[in-house]
Design an enzyme around this catalytic site. Sequence first.
Site, PDB file in Angstrom:
ATOM      1  N   LYS A  28     -15.139  -8.334  -1.938  1.00  0.00           N
ATOM      2  CA  LYS A  28     -14.775  -9.746  -2.148  1.00  0.00           C
ATOM      3  C   LYS A  28     -16.021 -10.629  -2.088  1.00  0.00           C
ATOM      4  CE  LYS A  28     -12.037  -9.737   1.475  1.00  0.00           C
ATOM      5  NZ  LYS A  28     -12.191  -8.363   1.966  1.00  0.00           N
ATOM      6  N   ARG A  57      -4.826 -14.699   4.600  1.00  0.00           N
ATOM      7  CA  ARG A  57      -4.674 -13.340   5.141  1.00  0.00           C
ATOM      8  C   ARG A  57      -3.301 -13.123   5.767  1.00  0.00           C
ATOM      9  NH1 ARG A  57     -10.531 -12.397   5.993  1.00  0.00           N
ATOM     10  NH2 ARG A  57     -10.787 -10.230   6.569  1.00  0.00           N
ATOM     11  N   ARG A  97     -23.583  -1.423   5.379  1.00  0.00           N
ATOM     12  CA  ARG A  97     -23.941  -2.754   4.870  1.00  0.00           C
ATOM     13  C   ARG A  97     -24.949  -3.460   5.773  1.00  0.00           C
ATOM     14  NH1 ARG A  97     -19.029  -6.835   4.233  1.00  0.00           N
ATOM     15  NH2 ARG A  97     -18.594  -6.072   6.321  1.00  0.00           N
ATOM     16  N   ARG A 156     -23.586  -6.844  10.798  1.00  0.00           N
ATOM     17  CA  ARG A 156     -22.506  -7.540  11.495  1.00  0.00           C
ATOM     18  C   ARG A 156     -22.018  -6.733  12.693  1.00  0.00           C
ATOM     19  NH1 ARG A 156     -18.411  -9.445   6.790  1.00  0.00           N
ATOM     20  NH2 ARG A 156     -16.924  -8.721   8.346  1.00  0.00           N
ATOM     21  N   ARG A 158      -9.577  -3.581  11.435  1.00  0.00           N
ATOM     22  CA  ARG A 158      -9.534  -4.601  10.375  1.00  0.00           C
ATOM     23  C   ARG A 158      -8.663  -4.121   9.208  1.00  0.00           C
ATOM     24  NH1 ARG A 158     -15.822  -5.156   9.728  1.00  0.00           N
ATOM     25  NH2 ARG A 158     -15.311  -6.185   7.761  1.00  0.00           N
TER      26      ARG A 158
HETATM   27  P1  AP5 Z   1     -18.509  -6.879   0.550  1.00  0.00           P
HETATM   28  O1  AP5 Z   1     -18.631  -7.600  -0.745  1.00  0.00           O
HETATM   29  O2  AP5 Z   1     -19.251  -7.427   1.706  1.00  0.00           O
HETATM   30  O3  AP5 Z   1     -16.976  -6.663   0.896  1.00  0.00           O
HETATM   31  P2  AP5 Z   1     -15.894  -7.674   1.467  1.00  0.00           P
HETATM   32  O4  AP5 Z   1     -14.616  -7.344   0.782  1.00  0.00           O
HETATM   33  O5  AP5 Z   1     -16.388  -9.086   1.374  1.00  0.00           O
HETATM   34  O6  AP5 Z   1     -15.849  -7.142   2.949  1.00  0.00           O
HETATM   35  P3  AP5 Z   1     -15.851  -7.892   4.338  1.00  0.00           P
HETATM   36  O7  AP5 Z   1     -16.126  -6.825   5.359  1.00  0.00           O
HETATM   37  O8  AP5 Z   1     -16.742  -9.078   4.351  1.00  0.00           O
HETATM   38  O9  AP5 Z   1     -14.361  -8.316   4.387  1.00  0.00           O
HETATM   39  P4  AP5 Z   1     -13.536  -8.688   5.587  1.00  0.00           P
HETATM   40  O10 AP5 Z   1     -12.337  -9.197   4.893  1.00  0.00           O
HETATM   41  O11 AP5 Z   1     -13.284  -7.622   6.600  1.00  0.00           O
HETATM   42  O12 AP5 Z   1     -14.475  -9.687   6.398  1.00  0.00           O
HETATM   43  P5  AP5 Z   1     -14.450 -11.256   6.584  1.00  0.00           P
HETATM   44  O13 AP5 Z   1     -15.836 -11.708   6.735  1.00  0.00           O
HETATM   45  O14 AP5 Z   1     -13.565 -11.925   5.598  1.00  0.00           O
HETATM   46  O15 AP5 Z   1     -18.943  -5.372   0.298  1.00  0.00           O
HETATM   47  C1  AP5 Z   1     -19.062  -4.439   1.359  1.00  0.00           C
HETATM   48  C2  AP5 Z   1     -20.259  -3.505   1.091  1.00  0.00           C
HETATM   49  O16 AP5 Z   1     -19.977  -2.716  -0.053  1.00  0.00           O
HETATM   50  C3  AP5 Z   1     -21.572  -4.244   0.793  1.00  0.00           C
HETATM   51  O17 AP5 Z   1     -22.622  -3.497   1.361  1.00  0.00           O
HETATM   52  C4  AP5 Z   1     -21.667  -4.237  -0.723  1.00  0.00           C
HETATM   53  O18 AP5 Z   1     -23.017  -4.221  -1.153  1.00  0.00           O
HETATM   54  C5  AP5 Z   1     -20.946  -2.944  -1.058  1.00  0.00           C
HETATM   55  N1  AP5 Z   1     -20.205  -3.036  -2.315  1.00  0.00           N
HETATM   56  C6  AP5 Z   1     -19.452  -4.094  -2.751  1.00  0.00           C
HETATM   57  N2  AP5 Z   1     -18.873  -3.797  -3.937  1.00  0.00           N
HETATM   58  C7  AP5 Z   1     -19.262  -2.518  -4.243  1.00  0.00           C
HETATM   59  C8  AP5 Z   1     -18.989  -1.649  -5.335  1.00  0.00           C
HETATM   60  N3  AP5 Z   1     -18.204  -2.013  -6.356  1.00  0.00           N
HETATM   61  N4  AP5 Z   1     -19.557  -0.408  -5.306  1.00  0.00           N
HETATM   62  C9  AP5 Z   1     -20.360  -0.023  -4.281  1.00  0.00           C
HETATM   63  N5  AP5 Z   1     -20.662  -0.825  -3.212  1.00  0.00           N
HETATM   64  C10 AP5 Z   1     -20.128  -2.040  -3.208  1.00  0.00           C
HETATM   65  O19 AP5 Z   1     -13.675 -11.371   8.012  1.00  0.00           O
HETATM   66  C11 AP5 Z   1     -14.301 -10.925   9.207  1.00  0.00           C
HETATM   67  C12 AP5 Z   1     -13.392 -11.288  10.381  1.00  0.00           C
HETATM   68  O20 AP5 Z   1     -13.245 -12.726  10.462  1.00  0.00           O
HETATM   69  C13 AP5 Z   1     -11.951 -10.761  10.309  1.00  0.00           C
HETATM   70  O21 AP5 Z   1     -11.848  -9.432  10.792  1.00  0.00           O
HETATM   71  C14 AP5 Z   1     -11.211 -11.791  11.181  1.00  0.00           C
HETATM   72  O22 AP5 Z   1     -11.403 -11.543  12.559  1.00  0.00           O
HETATM   73  C15 AP5 Z   1     -11.912 -13.104  10.829  1.00  0.00           C
HETATM   74  N6  AP5 Z   1     -11.289 -13.799   9.697  1.00  0.00           N
HETATM   75  C16 AP5 Z   1     -11.885 -14.083   8.489  1.00  0.00           C
HETATM   76  N7  AP5 Z   1     -11.017 -14.726   7.687  1.00  0.00           N
HETATM   77  C17 AP5 Z   1      -9.868 -14.851   8.377  1.00  0.00           C
HETATM   78  C18 AP5 Z   1      -8.590 -15.413   8.051  1.00  0.00           C
HETATM   79  N8  AP5 Z   1      -8.340 -15.966   6.845  1.00  0.00           N
HETATM   80  N9  AP5 Z   1      -7.623 -15.361   9.017  1.00  0.00           N
HETATM   81  C19 AP5 Z   1      -7.837 -14.830  10.225  1.00  0.00           C
HETATM   82  N10 AP5 Z   1      -9.030 -14.272  10.589  1.00  0.00           N
HETATM   83  C20 AP5 Z   1     -10.034 -14.282   9.666  1.00  0.00           C
END
Ligand code: AP5
Length: 215
Positions: free
Chosen positions: A13, A86, A125, A159, A170
């Site tokens: 994402k 979410r 990552r 992270r 997660r």
């Molecule tokens: P990346 O693009 O970083 O993936 P992502 O889907 O953004 O993953 P996240 O881990 O950031 O998602 P998340 O939803 O767990 O975390 P968030 O920060 O929202 O890609 C991942 C890796 O793969 C990278 O190294 C990239 O280079 C590689 N990659 C990408 N695409 C690829 C491909 N096609 N092929 C190969 N490699 C690839 O949330 C973190 C925490 O915050 C949550 O756990 C929660 O506690 C809190 N939080 C955030 N939002 C909310 C909400 N709305 N409600 C409640 N709590 C929340």
Amino acid sequence: MDIILLGPPGAGKGTQAARLQTNRGMIQLSTGDMLRDAVAKGTPVGIKAKAVMAAGELVSDAIVSALIGERLDSATEGAIFDGFPRTAHQAEALELLLADRDRKLDHVIELVVDEEALVDRITGRFTCACCGASYHDHFHLPKIEGTCDVCGSHEFKRRPDDNEATVRTRMAEYRAKTAPILPFYEEKGLVRRVDGMASVDEVATAIDTILDTSQ
Ligand code: AP5
């Protein structure tokens, strides 16, 4: 155009949202980034969110909906909701936030992925500590070892929630609370599916095709 990128942790994402921001002038609204910023600054929101995030659980709906509400008006060329909504409550909150501004969602793009492969993606990552550019131990190393391709910094970070145990929590949160919101958007005819296991470029092309054919 306002779109949601939906998918489990590591689905790509953030990677795709950053590209869309650069290429289309849309604004990435990542609740994860907003919360990490609040934690780093030690704000009241950050103090509440820190332990919840470290455990891989979800921060309260009220906190994240307020964060989105504060920033939505800055996305005049369109918003990319990354990691929000979410839960069903957050999906309802987003409907209201958009309706209040005479805006509506154009697409919900689901990145369809194999969860087991995502554990490797996430635990490998790392990002530039200076500009936030994203890298990976196996799939995307800096061109010059130890030097950020984008800004030339030599400092990188990982992270605290990118360890296997937290990643599994997660993912369980995603299955239990986030995946069930898809039918809400399916009923509205908004869901588009993209193969998130394809290369970053291929995923970006598939998303571009969706956005271009609907303009
Ligand atoms: P990346 O693009 O970083 O993936 P992502 O889907 O953004 O993953 P996240 O881990 O950031 O998602 P998340 O939803 O767990 O975390 P968030 O920060 O929202 O890609 C991942 C890796 O793969 C990278 O190294 C990239 O280079 C590689 N990659 C990408 N695409 C690829 C491909 N096609 N092929 C190969 N490699 C690839 O949330 C973190 C925490 O915050 C949550 O756990 C929660 O506690 C809190 N939080 C955030 N939002 C909310 C909400 N709305 N409600 C409640 N709590 C929340």
